[in-house]
Structures are given as C-alpha cells and as structure tokens.
Write an enzyme that holds these catalytic residues in place. Structure first.
Site, mmCIF file in Angstrom:
data_model
loop_
_atom_site.group_PDB
_atom_site.id
_atom_site.type_symbol
_atom_site.label_atom_id
_atom_site.label_comp_id
_atom_site.label_asym_id
_atom_site.label_seq_id
_atom_site.Cartn_x
_atom_site.Cartn_y
_atom_site.Cartn_z
ATOM 1 N N GLU A 129 39.348 51.473 44.057
ATOM 2 C CA GLU A 129 39.771 52.845 43.818
ATOM 3 C C GLU A 129 41.292 52.861 43.699
ATOM 4 O O GLU A 129 41.959 51.878 44.020
ATOM 5 C CB GLU A 129 39.301 53.762 44.956
ATOM 6 N N SER A 134 42.902 46.287 47.161
ATOM 7 C CA SER A 134 42.579 45.175 48.054
ATOM 8 C C SER A 134 42.025 45.659 49.390
ATOM 9 O O SER A 134 41.261 44.957 50.045
ATOM 10 C CB SER A 134 43.831 44.320 48.286
ATOM 11 N N TRP A 158 40.035 50.790 37.663
ATOM 12 C CA TRP A 158 40.195 49.411 37.188
ATOM 13 C C TRP A 158 38.835 48.719 36.999
ATOM 14 O O TRP A 158 38.670 47.560 37.356
ATOM 15 C CB TRP A 158 41.073 48.583 38.137
ATOM 16 N N GLY A 343 60.204 29.137 19.144
ATOM 17 C CA GLY A 343 60.221 30.490 18.596
ATOM 18 C C GLY A 343 58.876 30.920 18.063
ATOM 19 O O GLY A 343 58.502 32.100 18.163
ATOM 20 N N GLU A 366 39.916 40.496 41.154
ATOM 21 C CA GLU A 366 39.091 39.899 42.220
ATOM 22 C C GLU A 366 39.921 39.539 43.453
ATOM 23 O O GLU A 366 39.678 38.555 44.125
ATOM 24 C CB GLU A 366 38.346 38.645 41.715
#
Length: 385
Positions: A129, A134, A158, A343, A366
């Site tokens: 949420e 975590s 997420w 580059g 995770e």
C-alpha cells in the site's frame, strides 16, 4: 551466449530448450518495439500457458508441471534474458498462485488452479500500500465480515498487472486496526467483482510493457469461499510466498544481466579502435571478466537457494541473499554494458540503455535491497553468527 546448465532430467532439458526457442523467436524480436510503445504482451502469457511453462512448480493434478523450483527459476531466467517484462510477469503470476496452491482448500485448488496455471487467467499479488510498502503489517485495506461473506474497502499500490489481471491475490486486515501482523487474511478476488477498479498506470523509467497500477476496493463483496487459508493467518502466507518470489526476482535479474553481458561481449568483438577489437584491450577485457564472474556467482546463489527449497529445508536467508546479490549485480553489469558501448550505449539504437533502466526496479521490488540486508542480518543474529 548459451549458458551451460546442470539439468537432472530429459524433461527439464526439453523445457529449457523450448523456453529458449520461444525467447529467440517470439520475445527478443518484439521486446524493444513493445517497450517503446508501452504494449502489454498478454498474448505471450497465453502462449507460455499453452506450452506448459506458466505453472512449472505446481502439482500436475491441477495443470502444473511438477517441476522443482531449480528448473522453474532457470526458465524464468531465460524469459527475462529475452524480455524482462515477461520474466517478471511470470514470477509475479507464480507468486499470485502460491497461496491457493499451498494454503487453499481442495475445493479451491480444483476450481481455481487449472485456469491459473494454464494461462487462461493472469494474476496479480496485492500486498503493498502507499503507506505500507516494506512494512506490510501496517496495511489498512480492510475486509469485514458481512453475512456469509466479506466487504472489502481500501487501496493497494504498485501492483504488477494492476488493471490487467484476471484475479487478485489480496491481503487485507480482518482483525482490529491495531492487530498488526496477526489480523491479516488472504483472499482470492476476481477482477470483475463490482466495486473493484484500478488507478492510472504508473509512469516508470523502465518496464513500460509491464503495467503497474494501484488497485481500488470500494465495498467489494466476496463470498466466504474467497478466503484462502485461515482467517487472521494471512501474514504468514504472504511471507512464505515472498521467500519464493524473491528467488523469482533473482532469476529475472540474472537473465537481464546475462543479456547485457552477451550484448557487451558481442560489441567488444565487433568494435575496433586503434587497429584492434576493443575487447582486446586489458581495461575493457577485465571489465567483461568481472561482469561474467558476477553473473555466474549470482546464478549459483539462486540455484543453491532453490535446491534448499526443493529439499524442504529453510531457505529464507538464502533467498534474501540471492535477491540482494543478483539485483545489485544486474544494476552493475547493465551500467558497465552501457560503458562498453560508449556513446552508442546511451542511445536507444542499442538495447543496453533499456537494460540499465530496467535493472533499477529489481533492487526495489519484492522487498528493497535494504530490507534484504535486514532479513539476512536478523537470520544471522538468531543463528548466533
């Protein structure tokens, strides 16, 4: 570059060969185009399901492949080598299947798993949420008992496949608001449930083909048969699933790093400066050697953790170590691959800049790598060093 594998059965060897064929013919040719356009490859998951690659670590009686985790993870690695969005999508889908497969009733397994493992249904895992990433035990999404079912209110953030999944493996609070990890339960929620919606997809620096969005629950009603496992025991289910999920992310990271290494080695042989291939110069050759060593070490660490899991032994510490090392390796190797290209590596004409952007998220999903270090250190403290 074809990685040599130690496979114990002819069936496992055939699965890896089939995966490589799908990767080389169907994933690699379209990955850059679809990532540029933000196109979600839903059809690929149907192909993988039809090929028997979407339910490899699950029981054959429900449509799974009866394969050890060691084999499943190598398939995930190969998929991520061709297209990280697909490898990660398979890992997340497998994560969403785990609670029903490991903790569901016989009726739930028989009713749900065949379509989940066969590719007809694509899942999402709803734990995080906005204010409890975590710190999952701080979640506020709530499932209240109403008659013979539950009413769900809240929002998840997420969520991979958010808004595109066919079902959501949801973790919600059923206990008191201050019950912490002891008041959380697990539910299987179909995407078509009234009141379930999704927010606009996140605008990310990479992984554009993998939709990430918030999932919203506004008085969503589900029956009592949607509860997976015992009420109030969902936090343990979530942690058990995450240990396995971290190995999936480790395999994805190794696949992405391998793709970057392959591109860098090929370019170092083709690009010439001062009359020689740039790979012949010691400074660049040593960089490639370090990249190859880090990729190989990360692969062996996730495979060692998978063997512990397959043997029924504790593997949480090793899963955290594998996720930590493999994703840090992916970030380092993809960054070095851009350097090898010079580059050109900074342009979208070559894939390494995309690999570098994609690698970053693997250090976050995770459980961030800071959380992995916390998990490992706590294991060490309990073991007495």
């Amino acid at each position: 570059m074809t990685v040599e594998r130690t496979l114990h059965t002819p069936e496992a060897k055939q699965l890896l060969e089939l995966t490589r064929e799908i990767v080389d013919k169907e994933l690699t040719p379209r990955a850059a185009h679809d990532e540029e356009g933000g196109l979600f490859p839903r059809d690929v998951f149907g192909v993988l399901g039809g090929s028997g690659l979407l339910g490899l670590p699950y029981p054959g009686e429900y449509g799974g492949g009866d394969q050890p985790y060691e084999v499943y993870l190598q398939v995930v690695e190969e998929l991520a080598r061709g297209w990280l969005a697909v490898g990660l999508g398979v890992s997340v889908h497998s994560l969403s299947c785990y609670p029903v497969a490991a903790f569901g009733s016989e009726e739930q397994r028989a009713a749900l798993l065949p379509d989940m493992l066969g590719g007809d249904l694509l899942g999402a895992y709803c734990l995080s949420e906005t204010a409890s990433g975590s710190d999952a035990a701080a979640m506020t999404t709530r499932a209240e008992r109403v008659g013979d079912g539950y009413r769900i209110n809240g929002a998840k953030a997420w969520i991979t496949h958010g808004g595109r999944a066919d079902y959501y493996t949801l973790f919600a609070r059923t206990g008191a608001p201050d019950s912490g990890s002891h008041g959380i339960s697990c539910f299987h929620v179909p995407a078509g449930a009234p009141g379930l919606d999704s927010a606009a997809p996140e605008r990310k620096m990479g992984m554009s083909s993998s939709p990430t969005a918030g999932v919203l629950f506004d008085d969503v009603r589900i029956g009592a048969d949607a509860l997976v496992g015992e009420e109030g025991r969902g936090f343990g289910i979530a942690l058990a699933a995450l240990d396995s999920g971290r190995l999936g992310i480790a395999a994805c990271a190794v696949g992405l790093a391998q793709a970057a290494l392959d591109a860098a080695v090929a370019y170092s042989r083709e690009r010439r400066q001062f009359g020689s291939a740039i790979g012949d110069f010691q400074g660049l050759g040593f960089m490639l050697a370090d990249m190859a060593t880090q990729v190989a070490a990360s692969r062996e660490l996730y495979l060692a953790a998978a063997r512990l899991r397959d043997a029924g032994r504790p593997f949480g510490k090793q899963a955290a170590m594998a996720k930590l090392l493999a994703t840090d390796t992916a970030m380092r190797v993809t960054t070095d691959a851009v350097q090898v290209f010079g580059g050109y590596g900074y342009t979208r004409d070559f894939p390494v800049e995309r690999y570098m952007r994609e690698a970053k998220v693997l250090q976050i999903v995770e459980g961030t790598n800071q959380v992995q270090r916390l998990v490992i250190s706590r294991h060490l403290a309990r073991e007495g060093g």
